[in-house]
Design an enzyme around this catalytic site. Structure first.
Site: not given
Length: 856
Positions: A668, A35-36, A246, A215-216
DNA sequence: TCACAGTGACTTTTT
DNA sequence: GTCACTGTGA
């Protein structure tokens, strides 16, 4: 690599997301789906290929860490990206408010009050409140602000029906405005109010930013949503990225609805899903999926592993947290011997308090580690003291900072006098029709000075002199916040980045207003100018930095002496911490602007402290919440017990959030994943028996290996839920396990597998460490628990671990069993008096390598 | 006003 | 087990 080359490395969905234009865009990006990469590529693409001016791009993230990473990566693809506004929500709000402070009745010199400041202010505003209640209301107020609710908002009642709340909120708000400062919530809420009320400002912002990316997005709250809505005009291109699975900050006002209903608020939204996971091996992902699929309200997506097969996650049961941490350190050390760097490892836990066991253990075993997040450096007393002085210097109305320092060291100005001074200041301001910032607390002190006792009068006078002396050192020019306008066309090349790269994400900040003189707003030259001025005050030749200034502040106010004395008495590190504080200020210039920048940097950037070029090889200790956006080759998720994770007293909704947190933790891990769970745990100095976390039952039996003594509840439920798991899964009975323990997942788990897998008196090299034959055989029996019925076994325990027996424990040395009994739960418990003088209780049924009988 | 001692509560998670 | 708050006494 430029953006065109980069695009060829992306998968089709990613490319589609990067190149998308026209409608609003919602990118549902699963964990580890790149995503980044997409956001940064999009920024670069818009600049390089679409001719968007960088300064017209606003990218908002949740944490500063994420902001700097995004900035760094975007610059790598497109250097011009350095002029884009890449910020956290709060830093954006702060930037915005500096230019519009007066319009909402705050000082443009405002500093940000943190949560504990809020509590103090609540209790000052409503003196009848107990401290505990003040904290409760402070929390409510910040929640209200997260929902963008003012004290007189009718919807406030939905948040909490407490009839006192609105009034307390109002009192607090009044008091806060008196100080001219803001709290965290204001950084979002005030801009929203401003924009909603001021149409021309809104119109201006619409032209100022043509592209807004968030973002997020799943962690945005209502206020942040409203801010986005207000900033986005008809022609603004809006692109948000998030993952509903998330969302882990609901407790703080984050609103999953923001992402679930995004299409409703931004009509014509296109949705692109990124489901290819590049991070984790397949067995890890299938466990993640198995867990999160227990949640109801989700958009639903299944991650596809690009990496394919790998080792299965492993679940370990322990007697207590000492074994848990010992196991982790052993495993990490073993892996290190085989060439696995410490930095590959991360230990995840639910609450910060849990880090302590690991810290002690790692220190003991000389394993380097770094604790992320809980470093409450800026919350330490001495640091807050020093910061309070400089906050007060830039904003002389700052009541809390004033209170904090005026009587430290004791000057005879206690609570009562302080109240009088604050009241006097309010009175002074009420007298004069318009609020003149000069009418601060210093003036109020001067007014009251004659009425004070002699001793207090003298010492307060001295304090005031010190303050004005320090204030003079800063000069008296008003801070220049640079330009609010989009001035990217003016003199882009003339800009100099702030030194040290400390402010990567803020590069676009100190822009040069074409009308203003370059020296004033440019950080570097500013420092030079100040330095030149300051040389008359200081003997040294080097220019004065903020570090020097703060050092001076601490000395002059007597704080240094005060804390030196404290160090002396309590053996603390306060002076060293102050030294640390100076260091962190070294990259800021010594001016009012520099001070504000520094305070902003601190206030808005607590999480990113550990960025101190951590090239050293160390294990990461981190809370689950803090891991968002991070990845590690090897992850251990610890404390999988009911009451710890998930925490007790969770409603169904909250349980889903905890489950998402678990999901975040699992995803993670890149290569290896471990879970640990303890049968008992020390909490508040008491030892409690723990039940297994219900989440463990939701793991994917097909892709999990289980070791250690399985609690009955787990054995029962896990098998009920997943049917007879059979020998292939490793989750079956003890006997089937020992056969395959040698292979395990093959990774990082050599010797320790035998600790759990070995049955009976099998020759185990580790055993030779432990004294007599009876000891090791007893231990063998103990370890083989799953094969034996509990009852038979407990009889054995009673004979083997009886009163008077000599024992050895790795941590405490030798001792004798002084007592043995059954607990209410039917557990056999012994108490041991060690030669070191400590007394400890153990459950022999769970003891393993660290604890054993010594024979008679 | 301040220092001390006893008590009680505490552990989410963070911008 | 620890920390911080509360109340008391000087």
């Amino acid at each position: 690599m430029n953006i065109r080359e980069y695009l060829t490395k992306l998968n089709p969905e990613q490319v589609q997301a990067v190149q998308h234009e026209g409608s609003p865009l919602l990118i549902l990006a699963g964990a580890g789906s790149g995503k980044t990469s997409v956001i940064t590529a999009k920024i670069a693409y818009l600049i390089a290929e679409k001719g968007i001016r960088p300064s017209q791009i606003l990218a908002v993230t949740f944490t500063k860490k994420a902001a700097s990473e995004m900035m760094e990566r975007a610059i790598r693809l497109e250097p011009l990206a350095s002029k884009a506004q890449i910020r956290t929500f709060h830093s954006f709000g702060s930037w915005f408010l500096r230019f519009h402070a007066a319009e909402v009745g705050i000082s443009s010199n405002f500093t940000v009050y943190d949560d504990s400041d809020m509590v103090t202010l609540v209790s000052k505003a409503v003196p009848s409140l107990q401290k505990k209640n003040a904290a409760h209301y402070a929390h409510l107020i910040s929640l209200a602000k997260d929902y963008c609710l003012a004290w007189d908002s009718p919807e406030l009642a939905e948040l909490d029906s407490d009839p006192d709340f609105p009034e307390i909120y109002r009192q607090y708000e009044n008091r806060l405005r008196e100080t001219g400062n803001v709290d965290f919530g204001d950084l979002i809420m005030l801009p929203v109010i401003l924009l909603q009320e001021n149409e021309s400002l809104r119109a201006y912002m619409h032209s100022r930013f043509r592209v807004i990316m968030v973002d997020e997005y799943q962690d945005s709250n209502v206020a942040q949503f409203k801010l986005l809505q207000a900033l986005a005009g008809e022609d603004t291109y809006v692109c948000v990225v998030g993952d509903d699975d998330q969302s882990i900050y609901r407790f703080r006002g984050a609103e999953v609805q923001n992402i679930l209903t995004f299409q409703d608020h931004f009509p014509g939204t296109q949705i692109i899903k990124l489901v290819r996971n590049y991070r984790s091996v397949a067995p890890i992902l299938s466990n993640a999926d198995s867990v999160v699929s227990n949640n109801k309200g989700r958009l639903g997506k299944n991650l596809v592993s690009v990496r394919g097969e790998g080792g299965k996650p492993q679940l370990f049961f322990f007697a207590n947290q000492d074994e848990e941490s010992a196991f982790c350190s052993d495993m990490i050390r073993e892996a290190h011997k085989k060439g696995c760097p410490y930095s590959d490892w991360a230990i995840l836990y639910r609450t910060n308090a849990q880090s302590l066991n690991f810290e002690t253990e790692f220190m003991h075993k000389k394993i380097p580690y770094s604790v992320v997040g809980s470093l409450k450096f800026y919350e330490r007393e001495e640091v807050k003291d020093a910061l309070a002085v400089i906050s007060f210097l830039v904003n002389p109305r700052d009541e809390l900072s004033f209170r904090r320092i005026v009587n430290k060291p004791p000057r005879g100005v206690g609570d009562v006098t302080q109240d009088k001074i604050i009241a006097k200041a309010a009175e002074n301001r009420a007298d004069v029709e318009n609020l003149v910032p000069k009418l601060g607390l210093v003036e109020a002190c001067l007014d009251l000075l004659p009425s004070l006792p002699k001793k207090a009068r003298a010492s307060l006078k001295e304090f005031l002199d010190t303050v004005s002396e320090l204030s003079a050192m800063l000069g008296d020019e008003e801070p220049d916040f640079g330009s609010f306008e989009d001035d990217s066309d003016t003199t882009p090349d003339a800009r100099v980045d702030k030194p040290g790269g400390a402010e990567t994400a803020e590069v676009s900040d100190g822009k040069v207003d074409s009308a203003s003189v370059a020296e004033v707003s440019d950080a570097v030259s500013m420092r030079a100018v100040k330095g030149a001025k300051a040389t008359s005050l200081f003997a040294g030749d080097s220019p004065l930095t903020l570090a020097d200034f703060i050092e001076e502040v601490v000395k002059k106010t007597g704080l240094l002496e005060y804390h030196e004395a404290q160090d002396e008495i309590a053996g603390t590190q306060k002076v060293a911490n102050l030294q640390e504080l100076y260091n962190s200020a070294a990259f800021f210039d010594c001016s009012r602007k520099g001070l504000l920048d520094f305070l902003d940097h601190i206030e808005l950037d607590r999480a990113a402290e550990d960025n101190s070029d951590d090239t050293s090889d160390a294990v990461t200790l981190i809370t689950l919440h803090n891991t968002k956006g991070l990845e590690f080759p090897r992850v251990i998720i610890t404390g999988m017990e009911t009451g710890v994770f998930p925490r007790a007293d969770k409603t169904e909704d909250e349980l889903e959030e905890e489950r998402r947190l678990f999901y975040v933790g699992i995803t993670r891990a890149k290569d290896e994943l471990y879970f640990t769970s303890c049968a008992s745990r020390r909490l508040y100095g008491r030892t409690d028996f723990m039940e297994v976390s219900p989440f463990l039952m939701e793991l994917d039996a097909e892709n999990l290996e289980v070791y250690g003594r399985q609690p009955a509840a787990f054995r029962r439920n896990f098998q009920t839920l997943h049917g007879d798991v059979g020998s292939g899964s490793g989750a079956g009975s003890g006997s089937s396990r020992s056969g395959r323990s040698g292979t395990g997942s093959g990774a990082g788990f050599g010797k320790d597998a035998s600790r759990f897998g070995a049955s009976g008196s099998a020759a185990n090299s580790e055993n030779s460490r432990f004294s007599s034959g009876s000891g090791s055989s007893a231990r063998g029996r103990v370890l083989n628990t799953n094969a034996a019925a509990d009852d038979d076994f407990d009889d054995e325990l009673e004979t083997v671990w009886r009163k008077g027996k000599r024992v050895y424990h790795d941590d405490f040395g030798y001792g004798y069993i002084t007592n043995a009994m059954y607990s209410d739960e039917g557990m056999y418990i012994i108490t041991v008096a060690f030669e070191c003088g400590r007394k400890k209780s153990f459950m022999p049924a769970y003891q393993s390598a660290s604890f054993m009988l010594c024979g008679d």
